[in-house]
Design a protein around this motif. Structure first.
Motif, PDB file in Angstrom:
ATOM      1  N   ILE A  31       0.833  -1.210   0.000  1.00 37.51           N
ATOM      2  CA  ILE A  31       0.000   0.000   0.000  1.00 37.51           C
ATOM      3  C   ILE A  31       0.867   1.259   0.000  1.00 37.51           C
ATOM      4  O   ILE A  31       2.058   1.223   0.333  1.00 37.51           O
ATOM      5  N   SER A  72       8.883   8.998   1.262  1.00 39.24           N
ATOM      6  CA  SER A  72       8.844   8.377   2.590  1.00 39.24           C
ATOM      7  C   SER A  72      10.143   7.618   2.853  1.00 39.24           C
ATOM      8  O   SER A  72      10.715   7.706   3.947  1.00 39.24           O
ATOM      9  N   LEU A  73      10.594   6.863   1.842  1.00 39.30           N
ATOM     10  CA  LEU A  73      11.853   6.120   1.967  1.00 39.30           C
ATOM     11  C   LEU A  73      12.995   7.057   2.329  1.00 39.30           C
ATOM     12  O   LEU A  73      13.831   6.754   3.180  1.00 39.30           O
ATOM     13  N   LEU A 125      12.821   8.268   5.895  1.00 36.70           N
ATOM     14  CA  LEU A 125      13.246   7.194   6.801  1.00 36.70           C
ATOM     15  C   LEU A 125      14.768   7.027   6.798  1.00 36.70           C
ATOM     16  O   LEU A 125      15.402   6.949   7.856  1.00 36.70           O
ATOM     17  N   SER A 138       4.521  -1.912   3.200  1.00 34.57           N
ATOM     18  CA  SER A 138       4.717  -0.580   2.636  1.00 34.57           C
ATOM     19  C   SER A 138       6.114  -0.551   2.024  1.00 34.57           C
ATOM     20  O   SER A 138       6.862  -1.533   2.129  1.00 34.57           O
ATOM     21  N   VAL A 139       6.471   0.555   1.424  1.00 31.92           N
ATOM     22  CA  VAL A 139       7.822   0.674   0.852  1.00 31.92           C
ATOM     23  C   VAL A 139       8.903   0.460   1.910  1.00 31.92           C
ATOM     24  O   VAL A 139      10.029   0.096   1.582  1.00 31.92           O
ATOM     25  N   PHE A 140       8.554   0.676   3.175  1.00 34.00           N
ATOM     26  CA  PHE A 140       9.542   0.502   4.246  1.00 34.00           C
ATOM     27  C   PHE A 140       9.942  -0.965   4.437  1.00 34.00           C
ATOM     28  O   PHE A 140      11.010  -1.259   4.970  1.00 34.00           O
ATOM     29  N   ASP A 141       9.041  -1.866   4.057  1.00 27.24           N
ATOM     30  CA  ASP A 141       9.205  -3.279   4.389  1.00 27.24           C
ATOM     31  C   ASP A 141       9.798  -4.104   3.255  1.00 27.24           C
ATOM     32  O   ASP A 141       9.862  -5.323   3.354  1.00 27.24           O
ATOM     33  N   ILE A 142      10.195  -3.449   2.191  1.00 29.92           N
ATOM     34  CA  ILE A 142      10.585  -4.181   0.988  1.00 29.92           C
ATOM     35  C   ILE A 142      12.050  -3.925   0.651  1.00 29.92           C
ATOM     36  O   ILE A 142      12.464  -2.782   0.449  1.00 29.92           O
ATOM     37  N   ALA A 143      12.837  -5.009   0.601  1.00 27.58           N
ATOM     38  CA  ALA A 143      14.251  -4.874   0.254  1.00 27.58           C
ATOM     39  C   ALA A 143      14.350  -4.356  -1.183  1.00 27.58           C
ATOM     40  O   ALA A 143      13.699  -4.876  -2.091  1.00 27.58           O
ATOM     41  N   PRO A 144      15.166  -3.310  -1.411  1.00 28.28           N
ATOM     42  CA  PRO A 144      15.227  -2.677  -2.730  1.00 28.28           C
ATOM     43  C   PRO A 144      15.529  -3.644  -3.877  1.00 28.28           C
ATOM     44  O   PRO A 144      15.041  -3.442  -4.992  1.00 28.28           O
ATOM     45  N   LEU A 195      19.903   1.772  -8.045  1.00 28.27           N
ATOM     46  CA  LEU A 195      18.975   0.650  -8.191  1.00 28.27           C
ATOM     47  C   LEU A 195      17.530   1.133  -8.285  1.00 28.27           C
ATOM     48  O   LEU A 195      16.769   0.696  -9.168  1.00 28.27           O
ATOM     49  N   PHE A 222      21.188  -3.596  -0.811  1.00 29.27           N
ATOM     50  CA  PHE A 222      20.074  -3.968  -1.687  1.00 29.27           C
ATOM     51  C   PHE A 222      19.115  -4.958  -1.029  1.00 29.27           C
ATOM     52  O   PHE A 222      17.963  -5.073  -1.429  1.00 29.27           O
ATOM     53  N   ASP A 223      19.643  -5.718  -0.070  1.00 30.81           N
ATOM     54  CA  ASP A 223      18.889  -6.848   0.484  1.00 30.81           C
ATOM     55  C   ASP A 223      18.180  -6.523   1.791  1.00 30.81           C
ATOM     56  O   ASP A 223      17.631  -7.416   2.433  1.00 30.81           O
ATOM     57  N   ILE A 224      18.220  -5.275   2.201  1.00 33.31           N
ATOM     58  CA  ILE A 224      17.745  -4.929   3.540  1.00 33.31           C
ATOM     59  C   ILE A 224      16.558  -3.980   3.454  1.00 33.31           C
ATOM     60  O   ILE A 224      16.651  -2.889   2.877  1.00 33.31           O
ATOM     61  N   ALA A 225      15.427  -4.402   4.020  1.00 32.25           N
ATOM     62  CA  ALA A 225      14.236  -3.548   4.034  1.00 32.25           C
ATOM     63  C   ALA A 225      14.543  -2.290   4.850  1.00 32.25           C
ATOM     64  O   ALA A 225      15.060  -2.378   5.967  1.00 32.25           O
ATOM     65  N   PRO A 226      14.241  -1.117   4.305  1.00 30.05           N
ATOM     66  CA  PRO A 226      14.613   0.140   4.971  1.00 30.05           C
ATOM     67  C   PRO A 226      14.113   0.268   6.412  1.00 30.05           C
ATOM     68  O   PRO A 226      14.789   0.883   7.240  1.00 30.05           O
ATOM     69  N   ALA A 227      12.967  -0.323   6.736  1.00 29.18           N
ATOM     70  CA  ALA A 227      12.444  -0.202   8.103  1.00 29.18           C
ATOM     71  C   ALA A 227      13.438  -0.713   9.141  1.00 29.18           C
ATOM     72  O   ALA A 227      13.435  -0.255  10.288  1.00 29.18           O
ATOM     73  N   MET A 261       5.993   8.633   9.134  1.00 27.05           N
ATOM     74  CA  MET A 261       6.926   8.933   8.049  1.00 27.05           C
ATOM     75  C   MET A 261       6.463   8.531   6.667  1.00 27.05           C
ATOM     76  O   MET A 261       7.016   8.965   5.677  1.00 27.05           O
ATOM     77  N   LEU A 262       5.436   7.635   6.601  1.00 28.71           N
ATOM     78  CA  LEU A 262       5.006   7.175   5.287  1.00 28.71           C
ATOM     79  C   LEU A 262       4.276   8.308   4.559  1.00 28.71           C
ATOM     80  O   LEU A 262       4.543   8.580   3.403  1.00 28.71           O
TER      81      LEU A 262
END
Lengths: 327, 327
Positions: free
Chosen positions: A118, A128-129, A132, A305-311, B132, B307-312, B326-327
């Motif tokens: 979402i 947001s990224l 953070l 959210s974008v916070f929870d997803i590894a790039p 990326l 690359f492998d780490i979710a920003p949160a 922050m979102l």
């Protein structure tokens, strides 16, 4: 390898943007567009059109459904509803209601063993990224978000509702001197009026009282009263010729200090300059659609959210390729 | 809740930066500094100092070890070695050797059931993330990285090795007109010489042949020959007074197109302006140390990159707080 099959629900500016964006992704294909309108009445750029009433009959042929409705009335019900049946991505942007939306999507996505991402786009989303990351890397500091220069649909609509107005376009403009103060590490406290100004291009109806319209705009609570606002009256042809696009963009800055006693300054700045707000938002949605599909393939479900997803999940490239080419 | 206990291996500019950065993190504490030198000879800003020879005796008291050695000779052996016993984070920045370093760290981190995050900082690091994300969101486009204005340690060292040079400082400077072309969406093809220039401040020894030094700098292969280079001879006092800092920074841009036929332009720009390159790098290392600890708590092991780490995972805030604020 088979392509990720993307479908779109809702074919406005955003849905059209998804149709364009998928064409730039060699690992994806557009399965089709689903609409609440009569399918025959929807003219796409080649995508098949189906009625949303039939969508469950297509369930096994769709890997991710990109929801392109509005945040006010569509997405609060659509995203939880469709997350029961599909991996979904939405651009929900009512900041204050994000927690409850996340909770609703999380529940139904888990029930359906799907992934629902979402609040994807640029704000919320890439901005947001950056807020953070900036705060995490430089905890001793201040964050600033400036929007624009760009068209605010909500403010343009507010002007159009004024008596005597035929059409209008409103630009949100960041104030350059405020941006400069932030870039120089001055950590200013900026009021609403000091960060942005509002520039309005208005087409008045024949015989309308322009002075009254201008006064009504400038004193409109929430929308304009707290800003320095300029109003330009122009004719309809000029509005269509010079203000037909939907550009937007903005800046996220983090100004932070390090060192023994915070004597060292650093500035992190992220900015966007977008010729089309919806086309860019769609492009972000499509990258996160790829991530949603992959997370689900990994066995994950629930809301993200974008916070929870590894790039790395955003890129069609493999982890090896990414490390070799981009790290 | 107990704090994350961070230890440092190697106490130079980077190690000192970690000592400062941890103080800004209320969820972390610095356990101590480990050194190959005599511990008594290392003067910290309060951190306890231990010999690296004793480090395994401290194993249960350390949650993450931040490796602050150099990429040329320290990290290729240190990171795999210590990943057997600790969660580790390093700033390995030899781009060409990242794949083999990743593989070595992955193996020993898995053996030790630890998490090893490699190549953390700003380039590689935050710049890589932006490359990326830019390419993933706008696949039809071009990426550009500019560095500076900032001190290049390697180039400064190369000048110091020239006969007759007492001391030197070299700045890498991005060429503003090239940056502007990129920002305007012109997608230029830029040669090495067109992207950066090199500015050198040199202290010559008494009686040295300045013309010869200047010639030697400007024609030095790999380092200067492909660039427009300016050389300023100054006295030692001026060098120390005006060029004592280690500033750096730079720009990552993605210029991409969307729309039916790629007729819509977008620019994504990320930039850093850092008064201290090592203090900022340390701050990034500490944020990723938090992520390494959390990943390991979740039961993960092996090598990771940004690359492998979710920003949160970078933020001390909870997922709920992040979405709300922050979102």
């Amino acid at each position: 390898m088979s392509k990720i099959r993307v479908a779109v629900l809702g074919y406005g500016n955003l849905g059209r943007g998804v149709e364009f964006a998928v064409k730039n992704c060699p690992d994806m294909e557009l399965y089709g567009v689903f609409t609440r309108r009569q399918p025959e009445s929807v003219k796409t750029f080649g995508a098949a059109v189906f009625s949303v009433d039939d969508i469950l009959n297509h369930k096994d042929k769709i890997d991710v459904l990109v929801l392109c409705g509005g945040s006010a009335t569509d997405l609060p019900t659509q995203t939880p509803e469709f997350a029961k049946h599909f991996n979904v991505v939405d651009s929900f942007d009512t900041h204050a209601k994000i927690p409850e939306h996340f909770a609703a999507v999380d529940k139904s996505a888990r029930d359906g063993k799907n992934v629902g991402v979402i609040a994807v786009g640029w704000d919320p989303g890439l901005f947001s990224l950056n807020r953070l990351i900036g705060e995490s890397v430089l905890p001793n500091g201040n964050s600033y978000t400036f929007w624009g220069k760009g068209v605010s649909q909500g403010h343009s609509d507010a002007i159009r509702r004024i008596d005597g107005v035929l059409d209008a376009r409103q630009y949100t403009v960041p104030i350059e001197t405020a941006l400069e103060q932030v870039r120089q590490g001055k950590n200013p406290n900026l009021s609403t009026r000091e960060k942005h100004l509002r520039e309005c291009f208005v087409v008045a109806k024949d015989g309308a009282d322009k002075a009254k319209i201008e006064q009504e705009i400038k004193t409109m609570p929430n929308y304009f009263a707290d800003y320095d606002t300029t109003v330009h009256f122009i004719d309809l042809e000029t509005l269509q010729r010079e203000h037909g696009g939907i550009p937007h963009g903005g800046f996220v800055l983090r100004s932070g200090k390090t060192g023994e006693n915070g004597e060292t300054n650093h500035i992190i700045e992220f900015s966007l300059k977008l010729d089309s707000n919806p086309e860019f938002t769609s492009s972000v949605l499509v990258a996160y659609a790829r991530a949603a599909y992959r997370l689900n393939k990994q066995g994950q479900s629930g809301a993200y959210s974008v916070f929870d997803i590894a790039p790395a999940l955003l890129s069609p490239k493999s982890a090896d390729e990414l490390r070799k080419e981009m790290l």
